[in-house]
Design an enzyme around this catalytic site. Structure first.
Site, mmCIF file in Angstrom:
data_model
loop_
_atom_site.group_PDB
_atom_site.id
_atom_site.type_symbol
_atom_site.label_atom_id
_atom_site.label_comp_id
_atom_site.label_asym_id
_atom_site.label_seq_id
_atom_site.Cartn_x
_atom_site.Cartn_y
_atom_site.Cartn_z
ATOM 1 C CB CYS A 213 -5.169 -13.416 19.943
ATOM 2 S SG CYS A 213 -4.984 -14.808 18.859
ATOM 3 N N GLY A 214 -8.464 -13.918 21.538
ATOM 4 C CA GLY A 214 -9.883 -13.689 21.320
ATOM 5 C C GLY A 214 -10.376 -14.389 20.071
#
Lengths: 288, 130
Positions: free
Chosen positions: A91-92
């Site tokens: 998720c980055g």
């Protein structure tokens, strides 16, 4: 120069990756909508709670006899940092940004000679903090099995923090989470929950209190703390899905670029091979 | 036509109800009270019990386990920790609530308060069965 076969395999594998990231993006988008709805639905309760609590807190004040959860226990020595992160990766920068903020705060506090204790919610943050703060870990709340974050989960976290506070093990509790602003912007936030702080409400109507102001305050404070944690968990949930969505969108786009580049390379190599073969035939014919 | 107050019932997870009501019967910590239009502004904490709301389309009953109610002359907001419409409540779920409270009472140092919670819940179960 990789062989034609190798290039073809490579293109195939990147195409598969693109399919996966695309699917993950769609799933995150659907989950984001649900998470946003949940956060939206929880807002009326949190807002009312804050309004009433700030009226109550203003009435009772933080002087003698005020509940400990509100006034604090007069010390500022041991800080408990509740670091809320996700249970899943991909998720980055979602988890790193929270951990970065928490780490900076922990360093600052220990630089001032304070004791830092860390309670982690979500295993990704725990993994990242393990390297240099593992001696500060006092607990972990596992939400891996939880599909939808409920109020009960928040109460669990709150109970753990309050138990430590009441036992005198910690003096100040701060939560770390990502505030959801938009799909592409999540703001790492820290918020002190014990001693509780409430934004002052604009107008405070006069109320009768039943039983008494103090009794209601004492009854509501633990709930208010749980509500703040619940709000943070929901915001964090929405932020996680938002971060994942944009991370996967980027990944899908990158995969597309890569496929284009590899395809050009593949076509060039194939053309070069054909040309080479032709030259060989022609030179062979000329040699005769 | 009776005058009405704006009734809101919210739990931490969602808003359960929001409609005009003529009267709201609240299980307050110090005893039941009924709020109608023009009631003095009051904040009261709740004990586990039945929340009855008389609206335009009949009386609705909710099972609440605690929280607080904010009464003003024009509106009543109930912020319940847990709230379930009575017709969705099953005896099994009620029993589970009572069992939870008993469990909590066994370890709670404040025996009086814990016993009261259990007693309240048992009273509520009896009332809900009617």
């Amino acid at each position: 120069m990789p062989s034609l076969k190798a290039l073809k395999n490579r293109i195939g594998s990147v195409k598969n990756t693109r399919k996966i990231t695309k699917a993950m993006q769609m799933v995150a988008a659907a989950k984001l909508r649900r998470a946003q709805e949940a956060a939206e639905a929880a807002r009326p309760f949190a807002e009312r709670m804050t309004a009433v609590m700030s009226a109550l807190a203003a009435g009772v004040g933080t002087g003698e006899g005020a509940p400990k959860l509100l006034a604090g226990n007069g010390k500022d020595q041991v800080h408990l940092l509740v670091v809320m992160t996700s249970e899943r990766g991909l998720c980055g920068g979602f988890n790193s940004s929270i951990v970065k903020l928490a780490r900076a705060r922990a360093l600052e506090l220990s630089g001032q000679g304070r004791t830092v204790k860390i309670l982690t919610v979500g295993k990704k943050g725990r993994e990242q903090l393990k390297r240099d703060w593992s001696q500060a870990f006092v607990g972990h709340v596992d939400l891996t099995e939880v599909k939808r974050v409920g109020y009960a989960n928040a109460q669990g976290v709150a109970r753990e923090a309050m138990a430590a506070f009441e036992a005198g093990e910690v003096d100040v509790v701060t939560i770390f989470y990502n505030r959801f602003q938009s799909v592409i912007a999540q703001i790492p936030t820290m918020k002190q929950v014990i001693p509780a702080t409430f934004e002052a409400a604009g107008s405070t109507a006069l109320y009768d209190y039943e039983p008494s102001e103090e009794a209601i305050l004492a009854d509501l404070l633990p709930r208010a703390v749980a509500t703040q944690i619940f709000t943070a968990l929901l915001e964090n949930g929405a932020s996680e899905q938002g971060a994942r969505m944009s991370a996967m969108d980027n990944a899908t786009r990158n995969a597309g670029d890569m496929i284009n580049k590899l395809t050009i390379q593949y076509n060039r190599s194939r053309q070069a091979a054909i040309t080479k073969e032709l030259i060989e035939i022609i030179s062979g014919a000329e040699a005769l | 036509m009776a005058t009405t107050v704006q009734f809101d019932l919210v739990s931490p997870e969602r808003r359960l109800a929001s409609f005009p009501a003529t009267e709201v019967q609240i299980p307050g910590a110090m005893g039941d009270l009924t709020a109608m239009e023009g009631h003095a502004s009051t904040i009261t904490s709740l004990r586990p019990g039945l929340l009855k709301v008389v609206g335009a389309d009949g009386t609705k009953t909710y099972v609440v386990t605690g929280g607080f109610a904010e009464i003003s002359p024009t509106g009543v907001s109930v912020l319940a920790e847990q709230a379930v419409p009575l017709d969705e409540m099953t005896p099994a779920a009620l029993d589970a609530l009572v069992a939870d409270a008993c469990e909590a009472a066994a370890v709670n140092p404040d025996k009086d308060a814990a016993d009261k919670a259990v007693a309240d819940l048992q009273a509520m179960r009896a009332a809900a069965a009617v």
